[in-house]
Design a protein around this motif. Structure first.
Motif, PDB file in Angstrom:
ATOM      1  N   TYR A 110      49.147  78.208  14.256  1.00  0.00           N
ATOM      2  CA  TYR A 110      49.908  77.140  13.606  1.00  0.00           C
ATOM      3  C   TYR A 110      51.207  77.709  13.035  1.00  0.00           C
ATOM      4  N   GLY A 175      48.185  65.649  13.431  1.00  0.00           N
ATOM      5  CA  GLY A 175      46.811  65.458  13.893  1.00  0.00           C
ATOM      6  C   GLY A 175      46.352  64.042  13.603  1.00  0.00           C
ATOM      7  N   HIS A 177      42.798  61.453  13.649  1.00  0.00           N
ATOM      8  CA  HIS A 177      41.371  61.183  13.854  1.00  0.00           C
ATOM      9  C   HIS A 177      41.231  59.722  14.230  1.00  0.00           C
ATOM     10  N   TYR A 187      39.355  63.923  17.357  1.00  0.00           N
ATOM     11  CA  TYR A 187      40.448  64.486  16.567  1.00  0.00           C
ATOM     12  C   TYR A 187      41.451  65.048  17.561  1.00  0.00           C
ATOM     13  N   GLU A 189      45.359  66.550  18.680  1.00  0.00           N
ATOM     14  CA  GLU A 189      46.596  67.279  18.360  1.00  0.00           C
ATOM     15  C   GLU A 189      47.390  67.508  19.643  1.00  0.00           C
ATOM     16  N   GLN A 210      43.175  68.677  22.391  1.00  0.00           N
ATOM     17  CA  GLN A 210      44.564  69.103  22.259  1.00  0.00           C
ATOM     18  C   GLN A 210      45.286  68.752  23.549  1.00  0.00           C
ATOM     19  N   PHE A 215      48.497  62.804  22.563  1.00  0.00           N
ATOM     20  CA  PHE A 215      48.955  62.737  21.173  1.00  0.00           C
ATOM     21  C   PHE A 215      50.219  61.896  21.061  1.00  0.00           C
TER      22      PHE A 215
END
Length: 524
Positions: A110, A175, A177, A187, A189, A210, A215
């Motif tokens: 991150y 992010g 949910h 969840y 990202e 991910q 996203f």
């Protein structure tokens, strides 16, 4: 009583027949809504959060069993029907938890500061989030012109604000949910910007995904990707803004500043000319067309970043019955309803202009976001439209709006403005241009107002100006073909395919369709 409700649950079903929204801009027949009771702290916050996820899944299951459409909503701030349906609404405004994020479950890759990450529940209003962050010495990065929206509703419709070098409100989200069916929640990202380890998703019982395309599709989802339950946001340290509102001639100098999106090209009034101008934050230009088309003067609102000193900071005084210091044209219209005659005629124009000038009086204040962008007080039927376009066409578009108003045979309580916002990666974010100039048209809601908006859209289209419309505002111009023309077939198809991948099955997709998404070709 609909399936899936019982007295032991935190949510309950409340029958109702009609929803009008905060601004009374529409009427939507409904069967009723599920409402959550305020959490009374009977268990740990994280257990409370996870129990709410199960209840949301139960509500989806009940709607499936009863063959009823469903739509989650927050403050019903939208002026379009994007947040409502003719079936059952879900009022999430009592879901207001907020969490710090343990650094141990953050991804080592991150790129940001884990201490500034917060995981917030969907029902938090921007005002509540501001208060929560303020207590931790933190701030959101961008805000709309007021703070009454829920954070989930604001990002779902692309609420843009005016932090023109940061972007719209969804840009602070890293992010999501999503409750995507009675037996699935995820969840999500970006893969290119990892934030959390799988352990975080496991802690809320969610599937960990991910994926950049998914996203970017879900970020501005129009409420169609299921229920946004939790939102991971990046915050920043508290900072102040030197905010200055003043009149400036609508001349070549102002037009050059608009064309360059550079507020530093506009001289400040004497009382503010000494403030540092190396870090501009907000840039907005208002016009009152009842002073002329074009008027001789514009009302300029600029904000420059400054240090925040808790030892000396004093919040500016504000009467909660008045528009806040960061008020938009819609805030001003809401304040004027009931104080001006209706219908208007030319004899009433001096009174109208006097009232507008009082609401848009000059000021120079130093304040934090929490104290600048505050809730509007709407007293009647108001209407607004946000038209996003490339910066290079902004002046041309405003001149078109002036000309149409000049040719009209009615007098409208109307404010025209330009706000400037950095472009977004969200697939259906309406601030899609590299620097998006948003032509705001704010007025009292009348047939004449709607006719004016339609004429402006038609004229912009005829002039070949590419434009999008704010999903949460009046957007009757949009059709499936026009949505595809403005966003591109590939982008719309990616959004629709992402929706298919994330929602549990065809039946769930069906209950999260509504008349709005069907009208604009986004109900697959």
């Amino acid at each position: 009583m609909p399936n899936g409700t019982s007295p032991s649950e935190r949510s309950f079903f409340r029958p109702k027949t009609m929803e009008t929204g905060r601004h009374e801009s529409y009427e939507q027949a409904v069967e009723g809504e599920y409402v959550f009771r305020i959490d009374r702290g009977g268990q740990s916050p994280f257990d409370t959060y996870n129990e709410a996820t199960k209840e949301l899944q139960g509500i989806i299951r009940a709607c499936l069993e009863d063959n009823k459409s469903s739509r989650a909503h927050g403050s019903l701030w939208s002026l379009s029907t994007v947040a409502v349906t003719n079936g059952r609404l879900i009022d999430n405004t009592a879901l207001r938890l907020a969490f710090e994020v343990p650094s141990a479950i953050a991804d080592p890759a991150y790129a940001g500061d884990t201490a500034k990450l917060r995981f917030v529940e969907c029902g938090n209003s921007v005002a509540a989030l501001n208060d929560y962050l303020f207590a931790n010495g933190l701030s959101i990065k961008g805000c709309g012109s007021n703070n009454g929206q829920t954070i989930a509703g604001a990002l779902s419709t692309g609420t843009h604000g005016g932090a023109y070098r940061f972007g719209a409100m969804q840009e602070m989200v890293v992010g999501l949910h999503l409750v995507t069916g009675p037996d699935r929640h995820v969840y999500l990202e970006r893969k290119s910007a990892p934030v959390m380890l799988p352990a975080f998703a496991q802690s809320i019982g969610a599937e960990f995904i991910q994926d950049d395309t998914l996203f970017n599709a879900a970020l501005v989802s129009l409420g169609s990707f299921g229920i946004i339950h939790g939102i991971m946001i990046e915050t920043r340290n508290l900072f102040a803004l030197n905010a200055v509102r003043f009149r400036h001639p609508y001349n070549d100098r102002l037009k050059a500043a608009i064309a360059a999106c550079d507020p530093t090209m506009i001289p400040l009034p004497a009382e503010a000319e000494a403030i540092p101008r190396n870090n501009p934050y907000h840039f907005e230009i208002f016009f009152n067309p009842n002073e002329g088309t074009p008027p001789s003067d514009a009302i300029v609102l600029v904000m420059y970043e400054a240090d925040y000193d808790p030892a000396t900071y004093v919040a500016p005084a504000w009467n909660a019955g008045e528009p806040g210091l960061g008020a938009s044209g819609l805030d001003i219209m809401g304040a004027l309803v009931g104080r001006i005659p209706s219908p208007l005629n030319k004899l009433a124009v001096p009174l109208l202009n006097t009232q507008v000038n009082q609401e848009f009086s000059p000021y120079f204040k130093k304040a934090i976001i929490r104290d600048l962008f505050r809730g509007e007080k709407t007293l009647g039927r108001t209407l607004a439209c946000g038209v996003g376009m490339p910066l290079a066409r902004a002046i041309e578009a405003m001149e078109i709006a002036f000309k149409i108003y000049e040719d009209a045979s009615v007098v409208l309580p109307l404010i025209l403005s330009h706000r400037f916002v950095k472009g977004t990666k969200a697939l259906l974010g309406f601030t899609r241009f590299e620097t998006t100039a948003v032509l705001e048209m704010d007025a009292v809601n009348t047939p004449e107002t709607r006719a004016f908006f339609n004429k402006v859209w038609e004229a912009l289209d005829a002039a070949g100006i590419p434009f999008t419309l704010h999903w949460g505002k009046y957007s009757a111009f949009l059709t499936p073909d026009r949505v595809r023309d403005r966003y591109g077939d590939s982008t719309v198809d990616q959004w629709l395919a992402s929706r298919e991948r994330l929602l549990e099955n065809v039946a769930v997709r069906q209950i999260f369709n509504n008349e709005f998404t069907a009208r604009v070709g986004l109900a697959n």
